[in-house]
Scaffold this motif. Sequence first.
Motif, PDB file in Angstrom:
ATOM      1  N   GLY A 167       0.865  -1.188   0.000  1.00  0.00           N
ATOM      2  CA  GLY A 167       0.000   0.000   0.000  1.00  0.00           C
ATOM      3  C   GLY A 167       0.894   1.226   0.000  1.00  0.00           C
ATOM      4  N   PHE A 168       0.670   2.143   0.937  1.00  0.00           N
ATOM      5  CA  PHE A 168       1.501   3.355   0.980  1.00  0.00           C
ATOM      6  C   PHE A 168       2.728   3.104   1.842  1.00  0.00           C
ATOM      7  CE2 PHE A 168      -2.925   5.061   0.607  1.00  0.00           C
ATOM      8  CZ  PHE A 168      -2.823   5.358  -0.742  1.00  0.00           C
ATOM      9  N   VAL A 186      -3.649   8.371   4.267  1.00  0.00           N
ATOM     10  CA  VAL A 186      -3.558   7.655   5.546  1.00  0.00           C
ATOM     11  C   VAL A 186      -4.952   7.388   6.110  1.00  0.00           C
ATOM     12  CG1 VAL A 186      -2.866   7.930   7.965  1.00  0.00           C
ATOM     13  CG2 VAL A 186      -1.220   8.342   6.148  1.00  0.00           C
ATOM     14  N   LYS A 187      -5.874   8.320   5.863  1.00  0.00           N
ATOM     15  CA  LYS A 187      -7.250   8.154   6.372  1.00  0.00           C
ATOM     16  C   LYS A 187      -7.909   6.892   5.817  1.00  0.00           C
ATOM     17  CE  LYS A 187      -8.373  12.976   6.769  1.00  0.00           C
ATOM     18  NZ  LYS A 187      -8.859  13.955   5.824  1.00  0.00           N
ATOM     19  N   GLN A 188      -7.479   6.461   4.636  1.00  0.00           N
ATOM     20  CA  GLN A 188      -8.106   5.266   4.019  1.00  0.00           C
ATOM     21  C   GLN A 188      -7.495   3.956   4.506  1.00  0.00           C
ATOM     22  OE1 GLN A 188      -7.808   5.627  -0.328  1.00  0.00           O
ATOM     23  NE2 GLN A 188      -7.522   7.826  -0.058  1.00  0.00           N
ATOM     24  N   VAL A 189      -6.415   4.043   5.291  1.00  0.00           N
ATOM     25  CA  VAL A 189      -5.696   2.822   5.687  1.00  0.00           C
ATOM     26  C   VAL A 189      -6.160   2.384   7.074  1.00  0.00           C
ATOM     27  CG1 VAL A 189      -3.409   1.816   6.128  1.00  0.00           C
ATOM     28  CG2 VAL A 189      -3.677   3.591   4.379  1.00  0.00           C
ATOM     29  N   PRO A 190      -6.765   1.188   7.193  1.00  0.00           N
ATOM     30  CA  PRO A 190      -7.219   0.733   8.514  1.00  0.00           C
ATOM     31  C   PRO A 190      -6.145   0.824   9.595  1.00  0.00           C
ATOM     32  CG  PRO A 190      -8.143  -0.678   6.840  1.00  0.00           C
ATOM     33  CD  PRO A 190      -7.216   0.270   6.124  1.00  0.00           C
ATOM     34  N   LEU A 191      -4.899   0.513   9.258  1.00  0.00           N
ATOM     35  CA  LEU A 191      -3.854   0.601  10.289  1.00  0.00           C
ATOM     36  C   LEU A 191      -3.400   2.041  10.538  1.00  0.00           C
ATOM     37  CD1 LEU A 191      -1.694  -2.636   9.784  1.00  0.00           C
ATOM     38  CD2 LEU A 191      -3.362  -2.139  11.569  1.00  0.00           C
ATOM     39  N   GLY A 224      -1.606  -2.516   5.090  1.00  0.00           N
ATOM     40  CA  GLY A 224      -2.306  -1.975   6.259  1.00  0.00           C
ATOM     41  C   GLY A 224      -3.813  -2.141   6.186  1.00  0.00           C
ATOM     42  N   GLY A 225      -4.268  -3.037   5.299  1.00  0.00           N
ATOM     43  CA  GLY A 225      -5.712  -3.279   5.167  1.00  0.00           C
ATOM     44  C   GLY A 225      -6.374  -2.457   4.073  1.00  0.00           C
TER      45      GLY A 225
END
Length: 230
Positions: A167-168, A186-191, A224-225
């Motif tokens: 991911g990122f 970052v807001k879109q990443v569950p972790l 990160g999901g």
Amino acid sequence: MLVTGGNRGIGLAIARAFAEGGDAVAVTHRSGEPPEGLFGVRCDITDPEQVEAAYKEVEEKQGPVEVLVANAGITRDQLLLRMSEEDFSAVLDTNLTGTYRVVKRAARGMLRARKGRIVLISSVVGLMGQAGQANYAASKAGLVGFARSLSRELGSRNITCNVVSPGFVDTDMTRALSDEQRADFVKQVPLGRYAQPEEVASSVRFLASDEAAYITGAVIPVDGGLGMGH
Ligand code: NDP
């Protein structure tokens, strides 16, 4: 083992992780100097002659490549109507055709040795898509079809071919984004954070290990999901 684009970012973290595990590591670097403490060969993967010369150099020093990590890649982000043919084909030529070039050359030795591990670095964007990255996403999705075809072609010779889909990740590639874009992503990443390059490297090492001997044609997300099954 050989990592393309191993002079910085994710590729360097992968190379260092294998070196720490005791493997003989070679990296390709397109520009600058090889990273400290690692054996480097200069190679632009868009040039078939440079790819051939790099392999010869690596084979002379370390013997045939048993593990190849095709990591080198670029972005040229632009919305479709502003995306020039040059932007599109440069990304495809590096990320997809460049990977074809280095994998094909490595497969020769692997077929002869009747063993080998190939790991391609794709991206979550390949299967999810991303506005402004049609060229990049197409190239990274292409790697999945490429890897799965090769896992069928080469499997009977004990050669696995897998894809790691980050991911990122905190590297120069994502540092080029604006603070606003980074915060948005970052807001879109569950972790809730970027990955460190070492977190991608550990999955690559796993795929090259004996423990992963029965895994081929797989796409392993390290995101990160973010992708959730894409
Ligand atoms: P960087 O931009 O930090 O590094 C890219 C590497 O690729 C550099 O070593 C660069 O060499 C090399 N490279 C680029 N073009 C060529 C070429 N034509 N020939 C040879 N080498 C080349 O990127 P990252 O470390 O972030 O990315 C590594 C891989 O991971 C890429 O395939 C990328 O698409 C993928 N990825 C990255 C993510 C991220 O968030 N960072 C997320 C998902 C996937 P040079 O130093 O000479 O420019």
